[in-house]
Design a protein around this motif. Structure first.
Motif, PDB file in Angstrom:
ATOM      1  N   THR A 115       0.847  -1.196   0.000  1.00  0.00           N
ATOM      2  CA  THR A 115       0.000   0.000   0.000  1.00  0.00           C
ATOM      3  C   THR A 115       0.880   1.241   0.000  1.00  0.00           C
ATOM      4  N   PHE A 116       0.890   1.947  -1.123  1.00  0.00           N
ATOM      5  CA  PHE A 116       1.692   3.161  -1.287  1.00  0.00           C
ATOM      6  C   PHE A 116       0.792   4.276  -1.804  1.00  0.00           C
ATOM      7  N   SER A 117       1.071   5.474  -1.368  1.00  0.00           N
ATOM      8  CA  SER A 117       0.228   6.614  -1.726  1.00  0.00           C
ATOM      9  C   SER A 117       0.953   7.605  -2.634  1.00  0.00           C
ATOM     10  N   ALA A 118       0.256   8.027  -3.675  1.00  0.00           N
ATOM     11  CA  ALA A 118       0.784   9.070  -4.561  1.00  0.00           C
ATOM     12  C   ALA A 118       0.386  10.460  -4.089  1.00  0.00           C
ATOM     13  N   PHE A 119      -0.385  10.523  -2.999  1.00  0.00           N
ATOM     14  CA  PHE A 119      -0.813  11.795  -2.406  1.00  0.00           C
ATOM     15  C   PHE A 119      -0.283  11.884  -0.978  1.00  0.00           C
ATOM     16  N   PRO A 120      -0.249  13.072  -0.384  1.00  0.00           N
ATOM     17  CA  PRO A 120       0.186  13.207   1.013  1.00  0.00           C
ATOM     18  C   PRO A 120      -0.664  12.382   1.969  1.00  0.00           C
ATOM     19  N   ALA A 121      -0.100  12.072   3.135  1.00  0.00           N
ATOM     20  CA  ALA A 121      -0.722  11.173   4.105  1.00  0.00           C
ATOM     21  C   ALA A 121      -2.117  11.630   4.532  1.00  0.00           C
ATOM     22  N   ARG A 142     -10.118  14.524 -10.372  1.00  0.00           N
ATOM     23  CA  ARG A 142      -9.335  15.014 -11.513  1.00  0.00           C
ATOM     24  C   ARG A 142      -7.844  14.810 -11.280  1.00  0.00           C
ATOM     25  N   GLU A 143      -7.384  15.095 -10.058  1.00  0.00           N
ATOM     26  CA  GLU A 143      -5.961  14.957  -9.749  1.00  0.00           C
ATOM     27  C   GLU A 143      -5.537  13.492  -9.784  1.00  0.00           C
ATOM     28  N   VAL A 144      -6.373  12.615  -9.258  1.00  0.00           N
ATOM     29  CA  VAL A 144      -6.066  11.185  -9.309  1.00  0.00           C
ATOM     30  C   VAL A 144      -5.947  10.721 -10.755  1.00  0.00           C
ATOM     31  N   ALA A 145      -6.891  11.149 -11.585  1.00  0.00           N
ATOM     32  CA  ALA A 145      -6.920  10.709 -12.980  1.00  0.00           C
ATOM     33  C   ALA A 145      -5.672  11.123 -13.746  1.00  0.00           C
ATOM     34  N   ARG A 146      -5.076  12.262 -13.362  1.00  0.00           N
ATOM     35  CA  ARG A 146      -3.888  12.706 -14.095  1.00  0.00           C
ATOM     36  C   ARG A 146      -2.574  12.363 -13.386  1.00  0.00           C
ATOM     37  N   THR A 147      -2.653  11.608 -12.313  1.00  0.00           N
ATOM     38  CA  THR A 147      -1.440  11.200 -11.599  1.00  0.00           C
ATOM     39  C   THR A 147      -0.994   9.826 -12.052  1.00  0.00           C
ATOM     40  N   PRO A 148       0.170   9.685 -12.669  1.00  0.00           N
ATOM     41  CA  PRO A 148       0.647   8.380 -13.125  1.00  0.00           C
ATOM     42  C   PRO A 148       0.771   7.396 -11.961  1.00  0.00           C
ATOM     43  N   GLY A 149       0.395   6.165 -12.218  1.00  0.00           N
ATOM     44  CA  GLY A 149       0.559   5.115 -11.217  1.00  0.00           C
ATOM     45  C   GLY A 149      -0.702   4.787 -10.454  1.00  0.00           C
ATOM     46  N   THR A 150      -1.679   5.690 -10.428  1.00  0.00           N
ATOM     47  CA  THR A 150      -2.935   5.386  -9.746  1.00  0.00           C
ATOM     48  C   THR A 150      -3.828   4.569 -10.676  1.00  0.00           C
ATOM     49  N   ASP A 151      -4.921   4.045 -10.110  1.00  0.00           N
ATOM     50  CA  ASP A 151      -5.875   3.314 -10.945  1.00  0.00           C
ATOM     51  C   ASP A 151      -6.909   4.240 -11.572  1.00  0.00           C
ATOM     52  N   GLY A 152      -6.738   5.539 -11.384  1.00  0.00           N
ATOM     53  CA  GLY A 152      -7.645   6.511 -11.956  1.00  0.00           C
ATOM     54  C   GLY A 152      -8.810   6.863 -11.065  1.00  0.00           C
ATOM     55  N   GLU A 153      -8.976   6.123  -9.958  1.00  0.00           N
ATOM     56  CA  GLU A 153     -10.083   6.380  -9.043  1.00  0.00           C
ATOM     57  C   GLU A 153      -9.609   6.803  -7.657  1.00  0.00           C
ATOM     58  N   TRP A 154      -8.554   6.141  -7.164  1.00  0.00           N
ATOM     59  CA  TRP A 154      -8.034   6.438  -5.834  1.00  0.00           C
ATOM     60  C   TRP A 154      -6.553   6.728  -5.916  1.00  0.00           C
ATOM     61  N   HIS A 155      -6.012   7.332  -4.871  1.00  0.00           N
ATOM     62  CA  HIS A 155      -4.648   7.851  -4.918  1.00  0.00           C
ATOM     63  C   HIS A 155      -3.573   6.827  -4.590  1.00  0.00           C
ATOM     64  N   PHE A 156      -3.970   5.585  -4.365  1.00  0.00           N
ATOM     65  CA  PHE A 156      -2.979   4.553  -4.083  1.00  0.00           C
ATOM     66  C   PHE A 156      -2.322   4.080  -5.385  1.00  0.00           C
ATOM     67  N   ILE A 157      -1.087   3.612  -5.288  1.00  0.00           N
ATOM     68  CA  ILE A 157      -0.303   3.285  -6.469  1.00  0.00           C
ATOM     69  C   ILE A 157      -0.572   1.846  -6.894  1.00  0.00           C
ATOM     70  N   ALA A 158      -1.290   1.702  -7.977  1.00  0.00           N
ATOM     71  CA  ALA A 158      -1.783   0.398  -8.412  1.00  0.00           C
ATOM     72  C   ALA A 158      -0.677  -0.592  -8.811  1.00  0.00           C
ATOM     73  N   PRO A 159       0.347  -0.187  -9.573  1.00  0.00           N
ATOM     74  CA  PRO A 159       1.364  -1.168  -9.977  1.00  0.00           C
ATOM     75  C   PRO A 159       2.068  -1.847  -8.799  1.00  0.00           C
ATOM     76  N   LEU A 160       2.226  -1.128  -7.689  1.00  0.00           N
ATOM     77  CA  LEU A 160       2.871  -1.738  -6.524  1.00  0.00           C
ATOM     78  C   LEU A 160       1.961  -2.753  -5.853  1.00  0.00           C
ATOM     79  N   GLU A 161       0.661  -2.579  -5.968  1.00  0.00           N
ATOM     80  CA  GLU A 161      -0.264  -3.606  -5.497  1.00  0.00           C
ATOM     81  C   GLU A 161      -0.208  -4.819  -6.422  1.00  0.00           C
ATOM     82  N   HIS A 162      -0.176  -4.572  -7.721  1.00  0.00           N
ATOM     83  CA  HIS A 162      -0.139  -5.679  -8.675  1.00  0.00           C
ATOM     84  C   HIS A 162       1.142  -6.514  -8.528  1.00  0.00           C
TER      85      HIS A 162
END
Length: 229
Positions: A115-121, A142-162
């Protein structure tokens, strides 16, 4: 543990590349805003934690498991279960609230590792989403959608979960090979049951029904928090 080590190496490599491309990961020492989330694990992982904790921690883990069970018995749906887990069951008893560190960092389960976050704690803290205005929620999306690494819905980093999926697969295979069955469920409940000789004896014999009866006899059985397959 080998699967954990392999994940760690792969995750470190991915993070290095992500940061080199300008990505930001806000998780770090002392950050624990996600440590009051419910966690699903395999019994194979819970055994590792059960062997690492001391007697006082085992008592605290069991108390936490029983609080989670009470929540599961009375929650009207999954959303309420998660919300009350964060608000009322509270932070993991293996967390040192003084310094924000996990006291069993090396034995922590997969979900704590990936579980890693692309946004502040602040965005990981319980109640943040609920406190946002509709405008703030739209901006968040909008910010989540334009942040690389998220799933487009939430601010957690999807590739690290995968990347952690092979750990779950390895746990599944190891349980099937050793016991002829799989056991999954709540982290604190399974960590408690992993130290129960009667429960483990039945699991090791492939006696899922008997293992359930032992858990039930201790008041530690609930279909949502303990699955024996």
């Amino acid at each position: 543990m080998r699967a954990y080590d392999r994940y760690g190496r792969q995750a470190d490599k991915w993070q290095a590349g992500y940061r080199a491309r300008g990505g930001k990961i806000f998780c770090g020492a002392g950050c624990f805003q996600c440590c009051n989330m419910p966690i699903r694990v395999s019994l194979a992982e819970a055994i590792i934690t059960a062997r690492a904790i001391d007697a006082a921690q085992a008592v605290a883990v069991e108390a936490h498991a029983r609080a989670a069970l009470q929540n599961a018995r009375t929650a009207k749906d999954d959303a309420q279960y998660v919300q009350r887990h964060r608000q009322e069951v509270g932070f993991c008893p293996l967390l040192d609230r003084e310094n924000g560190a996990c006291t069993q960092y090396e034995a922590r389960p997969t979900r704590c590792r990936d579980t890693f976050s692309a946004f502040p704690a602040h965005y990981c803290a319980e109640g943040t989403w609920e406190a946002m205005s509709n405008r703030e929620k739209r901006e968040y999306r909008r910010e989540v959608a334009r942040t690389p690494g998220t799933d487009g819905e939430w601010h957690f980093i999807a590739p690290l979960e995968h990347l952690s999926e092979p750990v779950w697969v390895a746990a599944s295979k190891s349980m099937r090979a050793a016991w002829g069955l799989e056991v999954w469920g709540d982290f604190w409940l399974l960590t408690t049951l992993a130290a129960d000789a009667g429960f483990m004896a039945r699991v090791q014999r492939g006696d899922g029904r008997g293992a359930w009866q032992v858990a039930s006899g201790r008041g530690l059985a609930h279909r949502e928090l303990l699955q024996i397959e």
